[in-house]
Design an enzyme around this catalytic site. Structure first.
Site, PDB file in Angstrom:
ATOM      1  N   SER A 166       0.844  -1.189   0.000  1.00 27.01           N
ATOM      2  CA  SER A 166       0.000   0.000   0.000  1.00 27.01           C
ATOM      3  C   SER A 166       0.880   1.240   0.000  1.00 27.01           C
ATOM      4  O   SER A 166       2.030   1.209   0.451  1.00 27.01           O
ATOM      5  CB  SER A 166      -0.916  -0.044   1.218  1.00 27.01           C
ATOM      6  OG  SER A 166      -0.966   1.219   1.831  1.00 27.01           O
ATOM      7  N   LYS A 167       0.319   2.326  -0.539  1.00 23.92           N
ATOM      8  CA  LYS A 167       1.053   3.596  -0.535  1.00 23.92           C
ATOM      9  C   LYS A 167       1.490   3.976   0.855  1.00 23.92           C
ATOM     10  O   LYS A 167       2.442   4.710   1.039  1.00 23.92           O
ATOM     11  CB  LYS A 167       0.150   4.726  -1.033  1.00 23.92           C
ATOM     12  CG  LYS A 167      -0.250   4.628  -2.459  1.00 23.92           C
ATOM     13  CD  LYS A 167      -1.191   5.771  -2.786  1.00 23.92           C
ATOM     14  CE  LYS A 167      -2.032   5.379  -3.977  1.00 23.92           C
ATOM     15  NZ  LYS A 167      -2.954   6.398  -4.420  1.00 23.92           N
ATOM     16  N   ARG A 168       0.741   3.497   1.838  1.00 17.73           N
ATOM     17  CA  ARG A 168       1.035   3.904   3.213  1.00 17.73           C
ATOM     18  C   ARG A 168       2.109   3.035   3.872  1.00 17.73           C
ATOM     19  O   ARG A 168       2.608   3.375   4.929  1.00 17.73           O
ATOM     20  CB  ARG A 168      -0.248   3.909   4.054  1.00 17.73           C
ATOM     21  CG  ARG A 168      -1.125   5.128   3.766  1.00 17.73           C
ATOM     22  CD  ARG A 168      -2.525   4.948   4.290  1.00 17.73           C
ATOM     23  NE  ARG A 168      -3.201   3.863   3.610  1.00 17.73           N
ATOM     24  CZ  ARG A 168      -3.789   3.989   2.398  1.00 17.73           C
ATOM     25  NH1 ARG A 168      -3.776   5.147   1.786  1.00 17.73           N
ATOM     26  NH2 ARG A 168      -4.371   2.961   1.829  1.00 17.73           N
TER      27      ARG A 168
END
Ligand code: GLU
Ligand code: ZN
Length: 501
Positions: free
Chosen positions: A263-265
């Site tokens: 995930s981007k996070r």
């Protein structure tokens, strides 16, 4: 699948400037760039900043910065310009308004006056009746009276695309033939009621206007491809663009920890983190290339030139790729070790500057010192920022020099301090301050005369002069540090410990 690729090739990399740029973006940019460069095509960089609530100038600046850091060059795009500009979608609203109007005029899109409440209500009814929810085409054919009545109520319409009722098929460059029955694709919104165009419109419009021939993008966008394809046909019908629909290839998912989609996070997604740690762009890109592509069986290490020479979509693997930070580090370390020493000395400069060890202006002496120390640390490094700990002792001002407290506690005990004193005396007598005489003097005093084992003998000396237990080779380090500073640090280590005892 390998139809003769239409020339000229034009691909695009079109991120939205939201948050920090992530690994997935760089992988997409890389595959598009390598594809274009391999075929002598055009790499277009476009900024999809039509979501004012999420886009920011800061993200835009960071994006460009990171693209430059990674070494991508773009033939058209921000700061470069090109025949199809502007390349920031926020500067193209008049283009989208015009296309939307023409689609409506041609009967390919229409105004929809349904309110959110009405849409929700009808979705609920559809679910209750066992039908799939989604827009039901309510406003496809409103009468003039109905439109008049809605307008009288002060309703502002969205523009919806009329998805044709046919099966939409395409031959994905990575995944092969794919077809979707479009009765399952509801008419979707192109322009909001406030006149704001959406991604659904602007992305295909710009691909058409910019004459994009190939779209390589993440698999997460696969489900939007059929409805975009239908829109390309409509755009062709009203004469927007060349009328040629691009070929699509969907790059595999990247899986992170626990076999979940990266995930981007996730922290390992953040590209800025790699730059901060001192990954080499060529090392990081080499690793990202392996997320779905391979140059050959059993070969992991290659340069970007080699990738460009070898890149074909046929070798892109549709199966999910696994992101492995350890492997990424190992590949980076391999590139780092392959740098010419002089080059390494240049590349570490920004990291030493950031740590305050070098000023904005690097002096000739400092450059010489860096060039001399680079080969000593190169084999031990994984990333450039490690140079700060490994050779900071050479650049730190004497007033700022400190010894790592843990290392001091372990090695500068009374026995260690005694060794440091002996070393001090032995080194004071060395006239020619070079590695070999330094080594001779220390070996004679500590090993021959005091009968110490090398490991026990040199550890305290190392901590005293470099501040740490881990350092470049000791005798070379002493030579580079110089006689005066070496003796001063040995003396200080002895005195300090004495004072605290
Ligand atoms: N701006 C879109 C995104 O960042 C691009 C999608 C596409 O490549 O078509 O997801
Ligand atoms: Zn409607």
């Amino acid at each position: 699948m390998t139809d003769p690729i239409a020339s000229p090739i034009r691909v695009r990399f079109c991120p939205s400037p939201t948050g920090n740029p992530h690994v997935g973006l760089a992988r997409t940019a890389l595959f598009n760039w390598a594809f274009a460069r391999h075929l002598g095509g055009t790499f277009v960089f476009r900024i999809e900043d039509t979501d004012a609530s999420r886009d920011s100038q800061e993200s835009y600046d960071t994006l460009l910065d990171v693209m430059r850091w990674l070494g991508f060059d773009w033939d058209e795009g921000p700061e470069v310009g090109g025949p199809f500009g502007p390349y920031r979608q926020s500067e193209r609203y008049d283009v989208y308004a015009d296309v939307a109007r023409r689609l409506v005029d041609a009967g390919l899109a229409y105004h929809c006056y349904c309110s959110h409440v009405e849409l929700e209500q009808r979705n609920d009814e559809a679910r209750a009746a066992g039908r799939p929810p989604g827009y039901d085409g309510h406003c496809r054919h409103l009468t003039a009276e109905q439109v008049f009545a809605y307008q009288g109520e002060g309703r502002k319409p969205v523009v919806r695309f009329m998805v044709p009722d046919s099966t939409i098929s395409f031959d994905d460059l990575v995944r092969g033939p794919i077809s979707f029955a479009s009765e399952h694709v509801p008419d979707y919104v192109l322009v909001r009621a406030n006149g704001h165009p959406l991604y659904t419109l602007v992305n295909p419009v710009d691909d058409a206007l910019m004459q994009i021939t190939h779209v390589l993008r993440g698999e997460d966008l696969l489900s939007s491809t059929p409805r975009q394809l239908a829109l390309y046909d409509a755009l062709a019908a009203i004469g927007v663009g060349s009328g040629r629909t691009p070929r699509f290839g969907h790059l595999p998912y990247v899986m992170g920890q626990g076999n979940k989609k990266l995930s981007k996070r996730d922290p390992e997604s953040n590209l800025l983190g790699y730059r901060d740690r001192g990954f080499l762009p060529e090392g990081l890109l080499n690793y990202l290339a392996l997320l779905g592509w391979s140059i050959a069986e059993d070969r992991d290490i290659f340069s970007m030139e080699e990738m460009v020479a070898a890149f074909t979509i046929e070798r892109v693997n549709p199966n999910p790729a696994r992101f492995d930070l350890k492997k990424c580090e190992a590949i980076n370390a391999t590139h780092l070790r392959a740098l010419p020493g002089g080059e390494l000395a240049v590349r570490v400069v920004p990291y030493l500057q950031r740590a305050g060890l070098l000023g904005d202006e690097v002096t000739d002496d400092q450059r010489d010192l860096l060039t001399a120390v680079a080969p000593l640390i190169q084999e031990r490094m994984t990333t450039l920022a490690e140079a700060v700990d490994m050779c900071g002792f050479l650049f730190v001002g004497e007033d700022d020099f400190t010894v790592d407290p843990d290392d001091a506690a372990k090695l500068l005990d009374p026995a260690g301090v005694d060794i440091v004193r002996t070393a001090h005396a032995a080194l004071t007598a060395v006239d020619t301050w070079q590695t070999a005489p330094i080594e001779d003097a220390l070996r004679r005093a500590l090993i021959d005369e005091r009968g110490l084992k090398p490991r026990n003998a040199f550890g305290p000396v190392r901590v005293a002069v470099t501040g740490r237990r881990i350092s470049p080779p000791l005798f070379e380090s002493l030579e580079l540090l110089g006689k005066a500073r070496s003796l001063a640090r040995l003396a200080a280590a002895a005195a300090e410990v004495k004072a605290s005892q």
